[in-house]
Design a protein around this motif. Structure first.
Motif, PDB file in Angstrom:
ATOM      1  N   TRP A 107      -9.442 -16.114  -2.434  1.00 33.75           N
ATOM      2  CA  TRP A 107      -8.649 -14.425  -2.069  1.00 33.75           C
ATOM      3  C   TRP A 107      -8.173 -15.037  -1.345  1.00 33.75           C
ATOM      4  O   TRP A 107      -7.044 -13.817  -0.561  1.00 33.75           O
ATOM      5  CB  TRP A 107     -10.280 -14.059  -1.698  1.00 33.75           C
ATOM      6  CG  TRP A 107     -11.326 -12.968  -2.644  1.00 33.75           C
ATOM      7  CD1 TRP A 107     -11.840 -13.975  -3.222  1.00 33.75           C
ATOM      8  CD2 TRP A 107     -10.904 -12.117  -3.944  1.00 33.75           C
ATOM      9  NE1 TRP A 107     -12.924 -12.497  -4.884  1.00 33.75           N
ATOM     10  CE2 TRP A 107     -11.853 -11.989  -4.709  1.00 33.75           C
ATOM     11  CE3 TRP A 107      -9.106 -11.418  -4.001  1.00 33.75           C
ATOM     12  CZ2 TRP A 107     -11.225 -10.807  -5.416  1.00 33.75           C
ATOM     13  CZ3 TRP A 107      -9.458 -10.804  -4.620  1.00 33.75           C
ATOM     14  CH2 TRP A 107     -10.057 -10.282  -5.869  1.00 33.75           C
ATOM     15  N   GLY A 108      -8.535 -16.302   0.096  1.00 39.13           N
ATOM     16  CA  GLY A 108      -7.516 -16.342   0.598  1.00 39.13           C
ATOM     17  C   GLY A 108      -6.576 -16.815   0.406  1.00 39.13           C
ATOM     18  O   GLY A 108      -4.890 -16.213   1.307  1.00 39.13           O
ATOM     19  N   ARG A 109      -6.172 -17.334  -0.989  1.00 38.09           N
ATOM     20  CA  ARG A 109      -4.387 -17.837  -0.814  1.00 38.09           C
ATOM     21  C   ARG A 109      -3.980 -16.011  -1.698  1.00 38.09           C
ATOM     22  O   ARG A 109      -2.423 -16.013  -1.530  1.00 38.09           O
ATOM     23  CB  ARG A 109      -4.485 -18.614  -2.668  1.00 38.09           C
ATOM     24  CG  ARG A 109      -3.333 -19.176  -3.081  1.00 38.09           C
ATOM     25  CD  ARG A 109      -3.532 -20.447  -3.609  1.00 38.09           C
ATOM     26  NE  ARG A 109      -1.987 -20.689  -3.800  1.00 38.09           N
ATOM     27  CZ  ARG A 109      -1.529 -22.333  -4.345  1.00 38.09           C
ATOM     28  NH1 ARG A 109      -2.535 -23.315  -4.733  1.00 38.09           N
ATOM     29  NH2 ARG A 109      -0.484 -22.491  -4.695  1.00 38.09           N
ATOM     30  N   TRP A 110      -4.586 -15.065  -2.098  1.00 38.25           N
ATOM     31  CA  TRP A 110      -3.899 -13.948  -2.772  1.00 38.25           C
ATOM     32  C   TRP A 110      -3.339 -13.511  -1.416  1.00 38.25           C
ATOM     33  O   TRP A 110      -2.589 -13.137  -1.091  1.00 38.25           O
ATOM     34  CB  TRP A 110      -5.086 -13.591  -3.574  1.00 38.25           C
ATOM     35  CG  TRP A 110      -5.310 -13.331  -4.811  1.00 38.25           C
ATOM     36  CD1 TRP A 110      -6.385 -14.091  -5.272  1.00 38.25           C
ATOM     37  CD2 TRP A 110      -4.459 -13.201  -5.757  1.00 38.25           C
ATOM     38  NE1 TRP A 110      -5.788 -13.721  -6.802  1.00 38.25           N
ATOM     39  CE2 TRP A 110      -4.574 -13.356  -7.500  1.00 38.25           C
ATOM     40  CE3 TRP A 110      -2.763 -12.351  -5.679  1.00 38.25           C
ATOM     41  CZ2 TRP A 110      -4.315 -12.994  -7.963  1.00 38.25           C
ATOM     42  CZ3 TRP A 110      -2.591 -12.296  -6.937  1.00 38.25           C
ATOM     43  CH2 TRP A 110      -2.753 -12.737  -8.371  1.00 38.25           C
ATOM     44  N   ALA A 111      -4.442 -13.293  -0.410  1.00 36.76           N
ATOM     45  CA  ALA A 111      -3.867 -12.135   0.784  1.00 36.76           C
ATOM     46  C   ALA A 111      -2.662 -13.410   1.346  1.00 36.76           C
ATOM     47  O   ALA A 111      -2.051 -12.386   2.107  1.00 36.76           O
ATOM     48  CB  ALA A 111      -5.460 -12.770   1.510  1.00 36.76           C
TER      49      ALA A 111
END
Length: 800
Positions: free
Chosen positions: A374-378
């Motif tokens: 999720w962090g990479r998506w953000a």
């Protein structure tokens, strides 16, 4: 943890080889670029050239000085003014120098001067005699003694006899009387008197130059300063890109290596290592690699300074007399930067490694369960979204900003970074088409190759990232430069109604005799423009120089469509001015106080206001041009005039006047080509750096990925695969990964160029989106070759 870091480095030499090379190359480039900056900024000024043999030179004050409400404010004069007559006769034995436009017809660039000025610089008469009569000249080259030549001056082209050849290049010497007739203005007095005595006699009427200050009036000074600025700009951009690509390469390499070592990190956690210790180990590895890599690069970088300066000088983008600096600070900065880049690049990987749970990696199988966190998506969405929003804002609020590389290049860089971060999520969709196409092929290779890429999306994305950088930036930057240059040329050509343009072949402008010949041609309307300047006192405090065009208001509307929002050219007289409403912030009918290009003061009435898209900031009558020569003659055919007849008449008129006649279409194409040539120089420097980093990163990540597939390829051998099949499998997988990188690069380039097109189309006629296919295909082919070689190399070492 440092002991463990040393141990891991010894067992993973290949994994960190690319990082070592990237950091070493980055340090070398930063040191070299810093040394070039130190050279251009700190190199001693060039010694006096024009007045090297005269110890004292008196010249006019070349600045306009005005008293504002906050004190005196000044600006350089756009047109020179001569010395006052009260000074010219005050010093017996002084050399009165006049410098004016004079060039042999079809000969090299030159200026005219009186023969008495030949002794103010170290030069000698090689052959022949000094000019005595009005029709005799001495040249610095381009003709031989006794020949009859035509010399083009501001008044026109006249025949002269060459009576001597001097060692001074770029000069045409006339007799003193003829030089005074051609240019009554005295530009300098060369003296062999004590400087204090001269200063006392001159007072504030002029400037007295001695020593190094004599170089202030050298003809090459402005070109040298411009070349220094160009060198600083290119070097600064190249250094910025070197930092950006180095951080990108190092961070992607460490992230790839960290993703492959999750089991190792989990094992360390299971034996008691804390998350901070795991992160510290990775930082320790980065520091251990960075210092040995940065030091040799920082030491070797300054040795590149000389070749870089020679290359820039050969391109006309740096003075050829600069002495390379011996400063130490560029190497120190490069070494420190290399370490900072390594530590910055490992930060993301260290954060992920610290979050690995003791048992998590032990349960993992070869197939990655989550391509993206999720962090990479953000982060990826934020970076890509920022680029898209920036493009939209530019298109809506300031489309003219799109023509500036300083606004377009950062957007492309954000798109590349965003695509690189989001790439793992796109790998599996991108492999479906190859899987469908290859699935029907004979053998298992058509199934295994796309399946292997889809099974490890993060690894595939990491290997494809260098291809994304190289191909994406090459396509976007070169394509964007071509579109921007075409737009600028279209904007410049759009208001031109003329069918032909007459342009000088040098910097001296069009002579008066030629202009009169052009105006006398039957069947055409001719209008000339002369660039000049006016000065205004903004806010009553700051003197601002504004570009202006001196024109014939009765002739100009026939050949040029100036976008007037108020007023008319028919109202433009010697007491009026037409101004840009945006730049001048004034209204029709207002009276503005201005200073002309030679410093003379006047008040003018605003008789017209220009809208957006105007070619000039303001228009004046030719009475205000003073000594500024005409630089362009616009020729419009009248109804019924034969183009062939008009072209032949123009060719006859310009013959022998150092001028040429071109069609509007040819002029537009030449303008675009000139801009394209200039902009490509800087881009080629940047792309060279990008390709070097991308090649290192591609080979390194390919080797890391291939070495991690030993067990997989061993299993293929056990299942009966031949050595050739294993090699073809490795090559096929490498080509697929490169193809994925090319597709991602195409997407980045398409989005970036589409956003640029949306802005540019508001400035000019629709601009075609075209890619420079030869260099882009060459970059993609190079990536494919490197990827295949790096992948089959480890596969060839497997036992038979």
């Amino acid at each position: 943890m440092l002991t463990i870091a040393f141990s891991t480095l010894r067992t993973r030499v290949m994994s960190f080889a690319g990082t070592f090379l990237a950091l070493s190359l980055g340090a070398a480039l930063i040191a070299a670029m810093g040394q070039v900056l130190a050279t251009t900024a700190g190199s001693p000024e060039r010694g006096p050239q024009r007045y090297a043999s005269a110890p004292v030179v008196v010249v006019p004050d070349g600045r306009l000085k005005v008293e504002g409400r906050l004190g005196e404010t000044s600006a350089p004069l756009a047109e020179p003014r001569g010395l006052p007559e009260s000074l010219t006769g005050r010093f017996p034995g002084a050399v009165e120098d006049r410098v004016f436009a004079a060039r042999l017809a079809g000969g090299p660039a030159a200026v005219g001067r009186p023969w008495s000025a030949s002794r103010v610089a170290p030069q000698r008469l090689l052959r022949g005699d000094a000019p005595a009569g009005a029709q005799e000249i001495v040249v610095g080259g381009g003709a031989r003694v006794g020949s009859r030549v035509r010399v083009v001056t501001a008044e026109g082209a006249k025949p002269y006899t060459v009576v001597g050849v001097t060692s001074a290049p770029g000069a045409v010497f006339f007799s003193d009387a003829e030089a005074a007739r051609l240019s009554p203005r005295v530009d300098a007095l060369a003296l062999w008197l004590p400087a204090q005595e001269v200063r006392a006699a001159v007072g504030s009427a002029a400037r007295v130059l001695t020593g190094q200050d004599r170089a202030l009036v050298d003809p090459t000074r402005e070109d040298d300063e411009e070349a220094r600025d160009n060198a600083n700009t290119i070097v600064g951009i190249a250094a910025g890109f070197a930092l950006f690509i180095a951080v990108f390469v190092v961070s992607s390499t460490f992230a790839f290596a960290a993703a492959r070592r999750r089991r190792e990190f989990a094992l360390l956690r299971s034996v008691g290592a804390t998350p901070g210790q795991v992160r510290g180990m990775l930082y320790g590895e980065a520091a251990i690699v960075a210092l040995p890599a940065a030091v040799p690069g920082a030491v070797a970088g300054p040795f590149l300074t000389g070749p870089i300066l020679d290359w820039l000088a050969g391109l006309g983008m740096a003075p050829d007399w600069l002495v390379p600096s011996t400063a130490v600070w560029p190497s120190a900065v490069a070494c420190a930067t290399g370490v900072v880049v390594a530590l910055s690049g490992v930060a993301f990987a260290a954060g992920r490694a610290g979050r690995v749970r003791p048992a998590e990696a032990m349960r993992e199988v070869a197939v990655e369960r989550r391509a993206m966190t999720w962090g990479r998506w953000a982060v990826g969405a934020t970076v890509a979204g920022t680029a898209l929003v920036s493009m939209a804002l530019t298109a809506v609020s300031g489309p003219a900003e799109a023509t500036n590389n300083k606004s377009f290049v950062p957007i492309v860089m954000l798109l590349v970074v965003g695509a690189g971060i989001l790439a793992p999520a796109l790998v599996r969709p991108l492999t479906r088409l190859p899987a469908a196409l290859l699935g029907g092929l004979r053998g298992a290779g058509g199934t295994l190759v796309p399946a292997a890429a889809a099974a490890s999306p993060r690894q595939t994305a990491a290997v494809a990232a260098p291809v994304l950088i190289a191909v994406g930036l090459a396509a976007a930057l070169l394509g964007g430069a071509a579109m921007t240059d075409a737009t600028k040329a279209a904007v410049q050509a759009a208001p031109v109604r003329a069918d032909y343009l007459v342009l000088p072949t040098g910097s001296a402008g069009l002579d008066r005799e030629l202009v009169e010949h052009l105006r006398a041609l039957p069947g055409v309307d001719v209008a000339v423009t002369a660039p000049t300047s006016v000065y205004t006192l903004e806010g009553g405090a700051v003197l601002v120089q504004r570009p202006a065009e001196a024109v014939d208001p009765a002739r100009l509307p026939a050949v040029l469509d100036a976008p007037l929002t108020a007023g008319s050219f028919s109202d433009l007289g010697d007491d009026g001015i037409i101004v840009s409403g945006t730049a001048w912030k004034t209204r029709l009918g207002a009276t503005v106080k201005v200073w002309r290009a030679d410093g003379s003061e006047t008040s003018l009435k605003v008789v017209g206001v220009l809208g957006d898209g105007a070619q000039a900031d303001s228009y004046l009558t030719q009475a205000h041009a003073r000594s500024a020569p005409a630089t362009t003659a616009y020729v419009k055919l009248r109804p019924g005039t034969s183009p062939a007849t008009a072209r032949a008449a123009l060719e006859r008129a310009v013959s022998g006047h150092n001028a040429r006649a071109v069609t509007k279409a040819d002029w537009k194409a030449e303008t675009g080509e000139q801009r394209d040539s200039a902009s490509r120089l800087g881009l080629l420097v940047v792309l060279g750096i990008i390709l070097a980093y991308a090649a290192i990163a591609l080979v390194n990540t390919s080797l890391m990925a291939a070495s991690g597939r030993a067990a997989e390829r061993g299993a293929l051998r056990l299942l009966g695969a031949t050595r050739g099949q294993v090699l073809r499998y490795a090559a096929g997988e490498a080509l697929l990964v490169v193809a994925i990188g090319v597709v991602l690069a195409a997407g980045v380039a398409a989005v970036g160029l589409a956003g640029l097109w949306a802005s540019l189309r508001q400035l000019a006629e629709p601009i075609a989106v075209g890619l420079p296919w030869p260099p882009v295909v060459a970059v993609a082919g190079g990536c494919a070759l490197l990827g295949v070689l790096a992948s089959i190399g480890p596969a060839m070492r497997w036992p038979r």
